[in-house]
Design an enzyme around this catalytic site. Structure first.
Site, short mmCIF file in Angstrom:
data_model
loop_
_atom_site.label_atom_id
_atom_site.label_comp_id
_atom_site.label_asym_id
_atom_site.label_seq_id
_atom_site.Cartn_x
_atom_site.Cartn_y
_atom_site.Cartn_z
N THR A 31 0.85 -1.19 0.00
CA THR A 31 0.00 0.00 0.00
C THR A 31 0.88 1.24 0.00
OG1 THR A 31 -1.84 -1.09 1.14
CG2 THR A 31 -1.75 1.31 1.26
N PHE A 40 1.16 5.13 0.85
CA PHE A 40 0.60 6.17 1.68
C PHE A 40 1.21 7.51 1.27
CE2 PHE A 40 0.00 2.35 4.09
CZ PHE A 40 -1.19 2.53 4.79
#
Length: 368
Positions: free
Chosen positions: A253, A255
């Site tokens: 992921t 960010f």
């Protein structure tokens, strides 16, 4: 061995003395920043420090350890100048919290929020200095609500980091056979579906709002388990029964760090933009062609329905370079002239998606 240990003790004292000398200089810089109204957090400067030290490092200390050590030194430096308030999508020990820790270290003040919109609003209202939010996942694509809020709120992207999402099966139970309930976030369930089918088909599944909440629920029932990260397991007193149970290893992921001011160039930056085009043939191509003609690499583009104008679409894109670089500045101006809406979301130091933060390799960074 005692002689070697005495040598280490002497070096530790020297390191401590030099760190305090560094902090006295930091305090002087803090006073200058306060007089000029400058932000405590300067991601460009911090990245330049880390990059210079990694390049100068002769070993055997690994590059990732140099970054981890200086992340905490820089965090301590910021605290001397002004305690940094960091907001994120909570609760604590979610992946968002760990992403924030990986950027700002342990000495920042962390402020969890119940909803993503609250994260953005906390920053916009001046209740926090910076915010950390997920923007995309390597398997599932862009985070729609984050992209919507980037369009709607006057924030700037000032940094990024990549986090490998490694789920563990955690419980107070002794083995799989003793588990009757499984708590997990819906995304975690989707990412571990095959493993669950093979090992926990008998368990009743309960969806939770976060991996941290799943760990908390499992901690209250010895006959249950949670899919969560190792830090959430440690915090709630759970044992790790199985590590890395996700079906697709390497799930990462991305960010982004949000602020309200622009960054200075570092020499290795990325710029995020948001735009819309007219509903006519070739309109999108005309915008993208600008970046090709200026020799700029586009690393990401994704469309998103415009919530404020039905059946119209927004395009989110990342390009190499900083908005203050002359060739990038020229390209952005020309691209904007070919759109119906254009917004520079921010320029910031580029992170490497091929070297994401991994909890199983960096537990010590988080106090494990």
């Amino acid at each position: 061995m005692e002689k070697l240990r005495r040598g280490i003790d002497a070096l530790d004292q020297e390191i401590l003395d030099r760190l305090n000398r560094r902090m006295r200089l930091v305090e002087q810089i803090g006073r200058i920043k306060a007089e000029k109204g400058l932000d405590t957090f300067d991601p460009g400067r911090e990245e330049a420090v880390c990059r210079r030290l990694v390049e100068a490092n002769p070993g055997p200390l690994p590059a990732e350890s140099v970054r981890a050590i200086y992340r905490e030194i820089l965090a301590a430096s910021r605290k001397l100048q002004q305690p940094l308030k960091v907001t994120f999508l909570g609760p604590e020990w979610t992946y968002s919290h760990l992403a924030a820790l990986s950027v700002f270290g342990h000495t920042a003040r962390y402020v969890p929020q119940a909803a993503l919109v609250d994260v953005f609003d906390s920053l916009c209202k001046g209740l926090s200095h910076v915010a950390v939010v997920p923007i995309e996942n390597s398997l599932e694509g862009g985070i729609g609500q984050t992209m919507d809020l980037l369009y709607e709120r006057p924030v700037r992207v000032v940094g990024e980091c990549y986090l490998e999402v490694a789920h563990c099966l955690c419980s107070r139970a002794a083995d799989f056979g003793s588990i009757g309930k499984l708590y997990a976030h819906p995304h975690a369930l989707g990412q571990c579906r095959k493993w669950i089918s093979e090992h926990l088909r008998h368990a009743e599944i309960f969806e939770c709002a976060s991996t941290a909440k799943a760990a908390r629920e499992a901690a209250a029932d010895p006959a249950s388990a949670a899919l969560c990260n190792v830090k959430a397991a440690e915090h709630y007193g759970l044992s790790v029964l199985a590590e890395r149970v996700e079906d697709h290893p390497g799930n990462t992921t991305r960010f982004i760090v949000l602020g309200l001011k622009e960054n200075t160039p570092t020499g290795d930056d990325k710029t995020s933009i948001l735009f819309a085009v007219a509903d006519k043939p070739g309109a999108l191509y005309q915008v993208l062609d600008v970046f090709t003609l200026h020799g700029l690499n586009m690393t990401r583009i994704e469309s998103r329905p415009n919530r404020l104008h039905p059946w119209q679409y927004l395009f989110f894109a990342d390009i190499g370079g900083h908005e203050k670089d002359k060739h990038v500045e020229d390209a952005l101006k020309e691209a904007a002239s070919r759109t119906t809406f254009f917004k520079v979301l921010g320029s910031y130091p580029r992170a490497n998606p091929r070297n994401p933060i991994r909890f199983d390799l960096e537990r010590s960074r988080f106090g494990g």
